[in-house]
Design an enzyme around this catalytic site. Structure first.
Site, PDB file in Angstrom:
ATOM      1  N   ASP A  50      -4.121  -0.242  10.009  1.00 50.79           N
ATOM      2  CA  ASP A  50      -5.226   0.611  10.460  1.00 50.79           C
ATOM      3  C   ASP A  50      -6.460   0.318   9.611  1.00 50.79           C
ATOM      4  O   ASP A  50      -6.449  -0.575   8.763  1.00 50.79           O
ATOM      5  CB  ASP A  50      -4.833   2.102  10.390  1.00 50.79           C
ATOM      6  CG  ASP A  50      -4.473   2.514   8.966  1.00 50.79           C
ATOM      7  OD1 ASP A  50      -4.677   1.700   8.026  1.00 50.79           O
ATOM      8  OD2 ASP A  50      -3.985   3.640   8.770  1.00 50.79           O
TER       9      ASP A  50
ATOM     10  N   GLU B 101       0.839  -1.188   0.000  1.00 47.85           N
ATOM     11  CA  GLU B 101       0.000   0.000   0.000  1.00 47.85           C
ATOM     12  C   GLU B 101       0.883   1.250   0.000  1.00 47.85           C
ATOM     13  O   GLU B 101       1.669   1.470   0.906  1.00 47.85           O
ATOM     14  CB  GLU B 101      -0.887  -0.014   1.257  1.00 47.85           C
ATOM     15  CG  GLU B 101      -1.570   1.304   1.543  1.00 47.85           C
ATOM     16  CD  GLU B 101      -2.309   1.287   2.892  1.00 47.85           C
ATOM     17  OE1 GLU B 101      -2.281   0.249   3.589  1.00 47.85           O
ATOM     18  OE2 GLU B 101      -2.895   2.323   3.235  1.00 47.85           O
TER      19      GLU B 101
ATOM     20  N   ASP C  26      -7.925   2.003   7.230  1.00 49.17           N
ATOM     21  CA  ASP C  26      -7.722   2.188   5.790  1.00 49.17           C
ATOM     22  C   ASP C  26      -6.978   1.001   5.193  1.00 49.17           C
ATOM     23  O   ASP C  26      -7.312   0.526   4.106  1.00 49.17           O
ATOM     24  CB  ASP C  26      -6.902   3.461   5.523  1.00 49.17           C
ATOM     25  CG  ASP C  26      -7.812   4.683   5.442  1.00 49.17           C
ATOM     26  OD1 ASP C  26      -9.052   4.495   5.387  1.00 49.17           O
ATOM     27  OD2 ASP C  26      -7.288   5.811   5.455  1.00 49.17           O
TER      28      ASP C  26
ATOM     29  N   ASP D  97      -1.123  -1.027   5.761  1.00 49.31           N
ATOM     30  CA  ASP D  97      -0.988  -0.459   7.099  1.00 49.31           C
ATOM     31  C   ASP D  97      -1.903  -1.180   8.078  1.00 49.31           C
ATOM     32  O   ASP D  97      -2.944  -1.713   7.704  1.00 49.31           O
ATOM     33  CB  ASP D  97      -1.381   1.033   7.087  1.00 49.31           C
ATOM     34  CG  ASP D  97      -0.342   1.872   6.348  1.00 49.31           C
ATOM     35  OD1 ASP D  97       0.791   1.370   6.172  1.00 49.31           O
ATOM     36  OD2 ASP D  97      -0.674   3.005   5.952  1.00 49.31           O
TER      37      ASP D  97
END
Ligand code: 0RA
Length: 635
Positions: A500, A425, A502, A498
């Site tokens: 998180d 990403e 997102d 990541d």
């Protein structure tokens, strides 16, 4: 019972169960979470057999606080009388003799004779303790085992008018990697079982929580409700699913189907309640009938003209959700995972009932009939356009593996089986990964931002997305009907996003892409998820990484008292330097990868729709519940 009273036969029996303990994988597939849950299914399947014989209406499964499991049914109860051949009670035979299940009585279509139909004796062998209680013939009977061995004979402990069986077992921690049961896994399986057995009430209870959790599954509509459920988050093309059921000499066949406005096909086929992932004769019969009947109708209505080509099966199945469930006496399971139905009589049986049933539906419901045919012709047009677009891009070299995407940092080894590609990403993390990697066998493909949601976009738009083209060309396999696993340029595809919300979303978008366009990659076990750490704990000159809050607390707890420490929380991959990225997430000797498997088609379908469909709310809920704790992704 003292050991010395065992006869020669008994010793053979024990050897049987010893064999199960020596090679558990041979009987239940694995000793991981999947095998563990299999124990529950094995017991429940025996209760379901009672339901199939028309003798049981309710099953309750309880996960106790210590992760023991009770399965209680109101069936006939395991026979308690002496079985002459073994000179033991029926209960003891069922629990200590391999494959004894069908050998003493019982009739009807059996689940437990199917896929892993190994019998409750295998559960007994792999449990540190097992207690069975049988209500039968006016009495309550009990017997207890440890590691498969009886602690005493079957004894009567009271009177009752009820009948039924209760099995409580403690999965043996010496056998299983974990003995922690997953609510989600069990509830999704129990829901599926309830759908497949109309009106059977299945209750699941979790006593591990302060406030016990309880869910009841009972569907008066059976697989018709199943199809409604699968289409719940989609927009149906016609209000009620089409449904038919027929019993013949071949067995029973039930079919439910409903189209939605989406692009994906979700056709699930079962034989004796076993999910036949690899399809088989019942599925072939269904598909043949569907293609033929819709084409016949379209021609008779003049929607297809003489000059027009027939609609293809794929076009007709675009946006179709269907469940086919057959029950038969001697199912033959074939294929690599023994999930392909082989009984030839089922092909023509299912084909003929679907042809009759569907033709009748189309004649009687002209409005939905037209909507279905229109949807298929639209699909045919889109597919033709997409094919053209693909040919064009191919001519331009865009989809050819000879021109790899510019931002792919390829590895030097050419042997696909030895290599891996990281889908990363963001460009900055991609940069770190390029520096961190071992370039001999690790390739890096950075992906920018949110990749296109292929669940919502049609194939045309998907193919014009730059990120998606880059993935297709880098992987080399082609997509959908042109997919070829042999052409895969890497045998590990590792999604690294990541830690998180997102990141979880992007991960799901990428998984959706694989699910829709390259599903065999998932089946082959080529798709993995990288596990970057959430925290770095530093103290003195040392540091360690933690991959969850629990791990962090444990690591802090393990420090000597008064040790000074600092905790760094990684919000994204970008916060790690290449060295850290290597040692935590990319070094094969130290990293943990989660292998993605989609063996539970329904749960997968459901999760993907929750995540990728039009409604925002379920997606949020799923991500919040799973973002931090996706341990193994066979959802
Ligand atoms: C053997 C024969 C019969 C039933 C069962 C076993 C049986 C096994 C289990 C395991 C869990 N629940 C169960 N319920 C029944 C047939 C009995 C008859 O013919 O009366």
């Amino acid at each position: 019972m003292p050991e010395s009273s065992y006869s020669g036969k008994d010793i053979q029996v024990l050897e049987g169960l010893e064999a199960v303990r020596k090679r558990p994988g041979m009987y239940i597939g694995s000793t991981g979470p999947k095998g563990l849950h299999h124990l529950v299914y094995e017991v429940v399947d025996n209760s379901v057999d009672e339901a199939l014989a028309g003798c049981c209406s309710a099953i309750e499964i309880v996960i106790h606080a210590d992760n023991s499991i009770s399965v209680t049914d109101n069936g006939r109860g395991i026979p308690v009388d002496n079985v002459p051949k073994y000179r033991k009670s029926g209960v003891e035979v069922a629990l200590t003799i391999l494959h004894a299940g069908g050998k003493f009585g019982g009739s009807g279509y059996k689940v437990s004779g199917g896929l892993h139909g190994v019998g409750v004796s295998v559960v007994n062998a792999l449990s540190s303790r097992l207690e069975v209680e049988v209500k039968r013939g006016g009495q309550v009977w009990q017997m207890t085992f440890e590691r498969g061995k009886p602690l005493g004979p079957l004894r009567s402990v009271g009177k009752t008018k009820a009948t039924g069986t209760k099995v409580t077992f403690w999965a043996d921690p010496d056998v299983f990697e974990t003995t922690e049961f997953s609510w989600d896994t069990l509830s999704s399986r129990m829901r599926e079982t309830a759908f497949l057995n109309k009106n059977l009430k299945i209750t699941l209870v979790d006593e591990r929580e302060l406030e016990p959790r309880r869910e009841e599954f009972r569907y008066a509509g059976g697989i018709l409700d199943f199809v409604k459920y699968l289409n719940d988050k989609k927009e149906p093309l016609h209000s009620r699913p089409i449904y038919f059921e027929t019993e013949g000499a071949e067995g029973v066949a039930e079919v439910a189907l409903q189209w939605n406005t989406g692009y994906s096909e979700a056709v699930l086929a079962f034989a004796n309640n076993i999910n036949t992932h690899e399809g088989g004769t019942h599925l072939d019969g269904f598909k043949n009938a569907l293609t033929r009947t819709i084409n016949d109708y379209a021609r008779r209505q003049g929607i297809l003209k003489d000059k027009d080509e027939n609609l293809s099966g794929e076009d007709i199945r675009e946006g179709l959700t269907a469940v086919i469930s057959v029950k038969l006496n001697e199912p033959q399971f074939e294929g690599q995972t023994k999930t392909k139905l082989g009984n030839t009589e089922m092909r023509s049986f299912v084909q003929s009932i679907v042809t009759t049933g569907l033709a009748e539906f189309l004649e009687e419901h002209p409005k939905p009939a037209r909507a279905i045919v229109n949807k298929s012709t639209q699909a045919a047009k889109a597919r033709a356009a997409a094919r053209k677009a693909r040919e064009l891009t191919r001519r331009k070299g865009l989809l050819e593996s000879s021109t790899l995407p510019g931002k792919l940092a390829d590895c030097s080894i050419r042997e696909a089986a030895l290599t891996e590609v990281y889908l990363v990403e963001g460009d900055s993390a991609g940069g770190s990964a390029k520096q961190a990697r071992d370039r001999s066998f690790q390739a890096i493909l950075p992906l920018r931002g949110k990749i296109l949601n292929v669940e919502k976009a049609g194939i045309n738009r998907a193919l014009s997305s730059e990120e998606i083209q880059a993935m297709i060309t880098a992987l080399g396999t082609g997509i959908q009907d042109e997919f070829d696993l042999q052409q895969a340029r890497y045998h590990k595809v590792i999604i690294m996003t990541d830690a998180d919300v997102d990141g979880a979303h992007i991960r799901c978008l990428i998984l959706t892409f694989f699910y829709r366009f390259m599903r065999p990659m998932i089946d082959a076990g080529y798709i993995y998820i990288a596990q970057p750490p959430l925290y770095k704990l530093s103290y003195g000159k040392k540091h360690e990484y933690a991959y969850s809050d629990k791990e962090l607390q444990r690591a802090i707890g393990a420090l000597a008292e008064n040790t000074k420490y600092t905790v760094q929380r990684y919000k994204g991959l970008g916060e790690m330097n290449p060295e850290q990225l290597w040692e935590t997430t990319m070094d094969p000797a130290r990293r943990t990868l989660l292998q993605v498997s989609l063996d539970d088609a329904m749960a997968a379908e459901e999760a993907f729709i929750d995540l990728m469909g039009d409604q925002v709310e379920p997606r949020k809920v799923f991500i919040q519940r799973h973002a931090k704790s996706v341990r193994y992704l066979d959802v």
